[in-house]
Design a protein around this motif. Structure first.
Motif, PDB file in Angstrom:
ATOM      1  N   UNK A   8       0.848  -1.185   0.000  1.00  0.00           N
ATOM      2  CA  UNK A   8       0.000   0.000   0.000  1.00  0.00           C
ATOM      3  C   UNK A   8       0.884   1.235   0.000  1.00  0.00           C
ATOM      4  N   UNK A  10       1.520   3.138   2.201  1.00  0.00           N
ATOM      5  CA  UNK A  10       2.237   3.446   3.426  1.00  0.00           C
ATOM      6  C   UNK A  10       3.606   2.762   3.479  1.00  0.00           C
ATOM      7  N   UNK A  20      12.470   2.317   8.307  1.00  0.00           N
ATOM      8  CA  UNK A  20      11.552   2.133   9.425  1.00  0.00           C
ATOM      9  C   UNK A  20      12.307   1.900  10.727  1.00  0.00           C
ATOM     10  N   UNK A  27       8.972   5.449  18.791  1.00  0.00           N
ATOM     11  CA  UNK A  27       7.852   4.761  19.420  1.00  0.00           C
ATOM     12  C   UNK A  27       7.956   4.952  20.917  1.00  0.00           C
ATOM     13  N   UNK A  29       5.131   5.073  22.970  1.00  0.00           N
ATOM     14  CA  UNK A  29       4.025   4.553  23.764  1.00  0.00           C
ATOM     15  C   UNK A  29       4.309   3.140  24.258  1.00  0.00           C
ATOM     16  N   UNK A  51      -8.058  -5.311  19.658  1.00  0.00           N
ATOM     17  CA  UNK A  51      -7.499  -4.997  18.350  1.00  0.00           C
ATOM     18  C   UNK A  51      -6.043  -4.580  18.418  1.00  0.00           C
ATOM     19  N   UNK A  55      -1.035  -4.721  16.457  1.00  0.00           N
ATOM     20  CA  UNK A  55      -0.253  -3.536  16.150  1.00  0.00           C
ATOM     21  C   UNK A  55       1.211  -3.879  15.941  1.00  0.00           C
ATOM     22  N   UNK A  56       1.781  -4.546  16.907  1.00  0.00           N
ATOM     23  CA  UNK A  56       3.201  -4.895  16.763  1.00  0.00           C
ATOM     24  C   UNK A  56       3.516  -5.989  17.781  1.00  0.00           C
TER      25      UNK A  56
ATOM     26  N   UNK B 133      -9.532   3.994  15.723  1.00  0.00           N
ATOM     27  CA  UNK B 133      -8.589   3.980  14.598  1.00  0.00           C
ATOM     28  C   UNK B 133      -8.351   2.551  14.133  1.00  0.00           C
ATOM     29  N   UNK B 134      -7.996   2.436  12.866  1.00  0.00           N
ATOM     30  CA  UNK B 134      -7.579   1.122  12.379  1.00  0.00           C
ATOM     31  C   UNK B 134      -6.149   0.862  12.851  1.00  0.00           C
ATOM     32  N   UNK B 135      -5.733  -0.392  12.820  1.00  0.00           N
ATOM     33  CA  UNK B 135      -4.365  -0.696  13.268  1.00  0.00           C
ATOM     34  C   UNK B 135      -3.293   0.098  12.520  1.00  0.00           C
ATOM     35  N   UNK B 136      -3.498   0.290  11.206  1.00  0.00           N
ATOM     36  CA  UNK B 136      -2.479   1.059  10.464  1.00  0.00           C
ATOM     37  C   UNK B 136      -2.388   2.477  10.981  1.00  0.00           C
ATOM     38  N   UNK B 138      -3.138   3.538  13.890  1.00  0.00           N
ATOM     39  CA  UNK B 138      -2.512   3.575  15.210  1.00  0.00           C
ATOM     40  C   UNK B 138      -1.009   3.437  15.077  1.00  0.00           C
ATOM     41  N   UNK B 139      -0.591   2.537  14.184  1.00  0.00           N
ATOM     42  CA  UNK B 139       0.857   2.355  14.002  1.00  0.00           C
ATOM     43  C   UNK B 139       1.502   3.628  13.506  1.00  0.00           C
ATOM     44  N   UNK B 140       0.797   4.284  12.599  1.00  0.00           N
ATOM     45  CA  UNK B 140       1.382   5.495  12.050  1.00  0.00           C
ATOM     46  C   UNK B 140       1.437   6.592  13.100  1.00  0.00           C
ATOM     47  N   UNK B 142       1.676   6.366  16.335  1.00  0.00           N
ATOM     48  CA  UNK B 142       2.638   6.154  17.408  1.00  0.00           C
ATOM     49  C   UNK B 142       3.967   5.597  16.927  1.00  0.00           C
ATOM     50  N   UNK B 143       4.126   5.502  15.643  1.00  0.00           N
ATOM     51  CA  UNK B 143       5.373   4.988  15.058  1.00  0.00           C
ATOM     52  C   UNK B 143       5.701   3.602  15.583  1.00  0.00           C
ATOM     53  N   UNK B 144       4.711   2.747  15.561  1.00  0.00           N
ATOM     54  CA  UNK B 144       4.972   1.390  16.014  1.00  0.00           C
ATOM     55  C   UNK B 144       5.518   0.568  14.860  1.00  0.00           C
ATOM     56  N   UNK B 146       5.838  -2.469  12.413  1.00  0.00           N
ATOM     57  CA  UNK B 146       4.884  -3.466  11.954  1.00  0.00           C
ATOM     58  C   UNK B 146       5.601  -4.798  11.841  1.00  0.00           C
ATOM     59  N   UNK B 222      -2.256  -5.086   3.573  1.00  0.00           N
ATOM     60  CA  UNK B 222      -2.502  -4.504   2.265  1.00  0.00           C
ATOM     61  C   UNK B 222      -1.399  -4.875   1.296  1.00  0.00           C
TER      62      UNK B 222
END
Lengths: 446, 334
Positions: A8, A10, A20, A27, A29, A51, A55-56, B133-136, B138-140, B142-144, B146, B222
């Motif tokens: 995508x 992103x 990345x 990060x 949080x 959900x 996330x990670x 929010x969707x997971x994406x 949220x990741x964006x 908080x810069x988590x 993937x 995606x």
């Protein structure tokens, strides 16, 4: 073979992985202390919290360590689930519990669906092994779910709230030694079962029983501070509740109970308010004052409520001299009373002429039995509402105004059914002598 | 001591507490403001520190000077007694309007200073940001990183995770794979065709399920990354057959045994992946929508099959898709 990669907008391509990585230090949080992460996740609806597992890597099972779980009917409507909402809810709760790690301190299930007993049984069994401290079950109305016996082995329980179920403690039940709050709403349980539960919970501070039918109950709870009762009670005996600070009672009456009351000879007032010396706040609704007046006799009012500061009595029938007497005695036995709220009974007849003739003879009691010369020195605020301009009401107000030298405000508002007597009420009120020079008489007339 | 002289000259001056942040810089703060923080309050009372520059209270590592400024602003406002609840609430709402990075730093710093009201406020704000929010997203925000594999993302929390695109992708992939397999069979010996006719839906399911892991390992929300290694083609064909044999023999077992197959057949898919890359047109997936080109490819492939086959295929795909959603839910973590 070509390597084909679709991404995508992103994530651009594989090379971006290195980019990345340098962003990973942004990060913030994930590094927060666990208690804060838990606090954040707890503020989310449970679906959103779950959900976060995708996330990670660090977040994968963070939600599974939450100690507070709240399930409600929102969990029954998950997108993509094809079955009936009830099944979706059951599946979701079961899966969440199955994946959960660590202790569960607080569990709340609030649903209007009628769930199958085996599912709830399993959940309660699971919770009993997880040292659950707070358990709240609000189940759908209809079939009364029978609480399984494993609930009674939740020894760490401090807060138990049940709604719409059937409770039957096993004979071996020794009580919840840590229970501080017990709330039972529309629960089918035998009177002696409740009594034994209450008396076997030594730390019980907060008790609320609502919507019970024809319950006669004796309460023995030495640490009980807050008591709330609502329903049809044949008899309430506060046998051992010396620490009670606040009481709120809404007493409903059926014809059966009314008959029972007529035949009863025990003094309800003594049984209810005889042993509560530390009482600070008393609230009574509907037939409470009538209940208190049953079996009443003058010597019953020997207790002084020196801590009682607020009295709120609603739907007091000013046509019944016995009720008025009970109210008067309560007020005069509370030297430190600060706030008084009384509302009249809307069941009073609006036919003014009829009531005058009938009540004239009763007015003598104000001269004979009323404790004149009593000073309500601390009384600062009085609120009288739903008044129908009955003679007793007027005498009552007269009495209060005469004996409250510290009064600051008195609010009076008539009932909306007696529009034609409002002027008469005002005329009388204005005449009354006031012991307090700074008292404001505020008449509220919509 | 200069402080002492100043104190004598201006006795009406407020008393200050000296605070030192981890970078070494020292600042002085009005006493009532600093004492609003329980950690500072305790330090002052228990150890007597903070009364002068040389004895500044060393603040925890998580408090940098900039964040300290924000925290002190908060303390300065709230330590005043006479403010109404509404005023405090309005201030709080404005105060937490900052980017998420700062919000996280603030939460961390407030926690180390044990300033619970501020921790609650920032936690609430962070929860509000995450919610909906969707997971994406949220990741964006908080810069988590993937860093979960696709397999990990899809199980065991399918449908709890609530991501409709994962499920849709699953279905489409299953359909693709199935069609590819059919095509392959038609190319191969009659034995396989017979197999196709004899197999029940269960068998097909188990076969597809066994391939599922391999595919999903390369699928992100995606992204479809297809890796094909051509030199292993012939070897993999053999492998495939063996796998099929294996699966055939086990297909009569309870479907619940399928999960075991998942991890044991990661490499069967290379041949199919190769076919897939040839058959499926590569395109970008924009978030949430699927390119219509996939549908065109469907039509292209269906032309190769006779209509009866196609109908059976469609029926089985639908059935499969439904089962995929209901059965895979019981996949536990292995």
């Amino acid at each position: 073979m070509p390597i084909v990669v679709l991404r995508s907008s992103m994530q651009v391509n594989f090379l971006d992985q290195s980019v990345k990585l340098t962003h990973m230090d942004e990060d913030r949080i994930s590094d927060l202390p666990h208690s804060i992460v838990e606090s954040i996740l707890t503020r989310l609806p449970i679906r959103e919290a779950v959900k976060t597992s995708i996330l990670s890597r660090t977040w994968r099972y963070r939600w599974a360590m939450l100690t507070q779980l709240v399930f409600d009917d929102d969990c029954a409507y998950l997108p993509g689930e094809l079955g009936p909402p009830k099944d979706t809810l059951v599946k979701f709760v079961t899966r969440c519990l199955f994946l959960h790690q660590g202790p569960i301190h607080s569990y709340k299930l609030s649903t209007s669906f009628l769930l199958n007993a085996p599912d709830i049984d399993q959940w309660i069994l699971f919770l009993s092994r997880k040292d659950v401290k707070e358990l709240i079950l609000e189940l759908g109305e209809g079939e009364w779910f029978r609480i399984p016996s494993c609930l009674f082995s939740c020894s760490k329980l401090t807060h138990l709230e049940l709604c719409n179920c059937e409770l039957d403690p096993p004979p071996t039940f020794k009580g919840f030694t840590n229970l501080r709050t017990l709330i039972l709403h529309q629960v089918i349980v035998a009177a002696d079962a409740i009594e034994s539960i209450i008396s076997s919970c030594p730390l019980l501070e907060n008790l609320s029983l609502s919507y019970f039918d024809s319950l006669a109950i004796t309460i023995s709870a030495p640490n009980l501070k807050y008591l709330r009762l609502e329903g049809e009670f044949k008899d309430i005996f506060l046998q051992n509740t010396p620490a009670l600070v606040a009481i709120s009672v809404a007493m409903y009456m059926t014809d059966d109970i009314a008959e029972h009351f007529e035949q009863s000879s025990s003094c309800k007032f003594v049984k209810f308010l005889g042993g509560v010396p530390l009482l600070e706040h008393l609230i009574g609704h509907v037939y409470f004052t009538k209940y208190l007046s049953i079996g009443d006799y003058p010597a019953a009012h020997s207790v002084t409520y020196s801590c009682l500061k607020v009295i709120e009595l609603y739907q007091v029938s000013f046509e019944d001299p016995k009720e008025i007497l009970v109210v008067l005695r309560m007020i005069t036995n509370s030297p430190n009373l600060k706030e008084l709220t009384i509302s009249g009974s809307s069941l009073a007849t609006s036919d003014y002429t009829a009531t005058t003739s009938a009540a004239t003879s009763d007015l003598e009691f104000w001269e004979k039995q009323c404790p004149w010369g009593c000073t309500l020195g601390q009384l600062k605020s009085i609120r009288m509402s739903e008044l129908s301009c009955l003679p007793h009401e007027m005498e009552f107000i007269k009495f209060l105004l005469r004996n409250s030298p510290g009064l600051e405000t008195m609010h009076v508002s008539p009932s909306s059914y007696v529009k034609e007597n409002v002027i008469h009420m005002l005329v009388e009120l204005v005449r009354f002598r006031r012991a307090s020079a700074q008292a404001e008489l505020i008449f509220e007339n919509e | 001591m200069s402080e002492g002289i100043i104190a004598v000259i201006k006795p009406e001056m407020k008393s200050y507490i000296w605070l030192q942040t981890v970078d070494g810089s020292i600042q002085q703060v009005e006493q009532e403001v600093a004492m609003f923080c329980p950690m500072i309050c305790r330090e002052v009372i228990q150890t007597g520190m903070g009364s002068s520059k040389n004895y500044a209270i060393l603040l925890p590592q998580r408090v940098n000077p900039f964040i300290l400024g924000s925290i002190l602003d908060y303390c300065r406002f709230h330590q005043v007694q006479g403010r109404s609840n509404k005023e405090r609430k309005t201030f709080d709402e404005k105060f937490i309007r900052m980017d998420t990075k700062r919000l996280c730093e603030l939460t961390s710093a407030a926690d180390s200073l044990q300033l619970k009201p501020l921790v609650d406020l920032t936690s609430r704000a962070l929860a509000r940001i995450i919610e909906g929010k969707t997971p994406e997203e949220i990741r964006e925000t908080f810069h988590l990183p993937d860093d979960l594999t696709e397999e990990e993302k899809l199980e065991p929390l399918r449908n709890i995770s609530d991501d409709p695109r994962i499920r849709l992708l699953n279905r489409l992939y299953a359909r693709k794979r199935k069609e590819l397999r059919e095509r392959e069979k038609l190319k191969n010996a009659e034995v396989e065709e017979e197999r196709v006719d004899e197999r029940s839906v269960d068998d097909l399911l188990s076969f597809i399920n066994s391939e599922d892991a391999g595919y999903s390992a390369t699928v992100t929300n995606s992204v479809i990354s297809v890796d094909a290694k051509g030199d292993k083609t012939s070897k993999n064909k053999k492998k495939n057959r063996r796998r099929k044999d294996q699966i055939d023999s086990t297909s009569n077992k309870d479907e619940e045994n399928i999960p075991k197959e998942l991890d044991t057949s990661p490499s069967t898919n290379n041949i199919l992946e190769a076919n897939l890359s040839r058959a499926v047109k590569v395109q970008d997936f924009s978030s949430g929508t699927f390119s219509p080109k996939l549908e065109l490819d469907d039509g292209f492939m269906d032309d190769d099959l006779d209509p009866a086959m196609k109908e059976e295929l469609d029926r089985e795909v639908e059935d499969f898709a439904r089962r995929l959603n209901s059965d895979q839910h019981f996949v536990s973590e292995l």
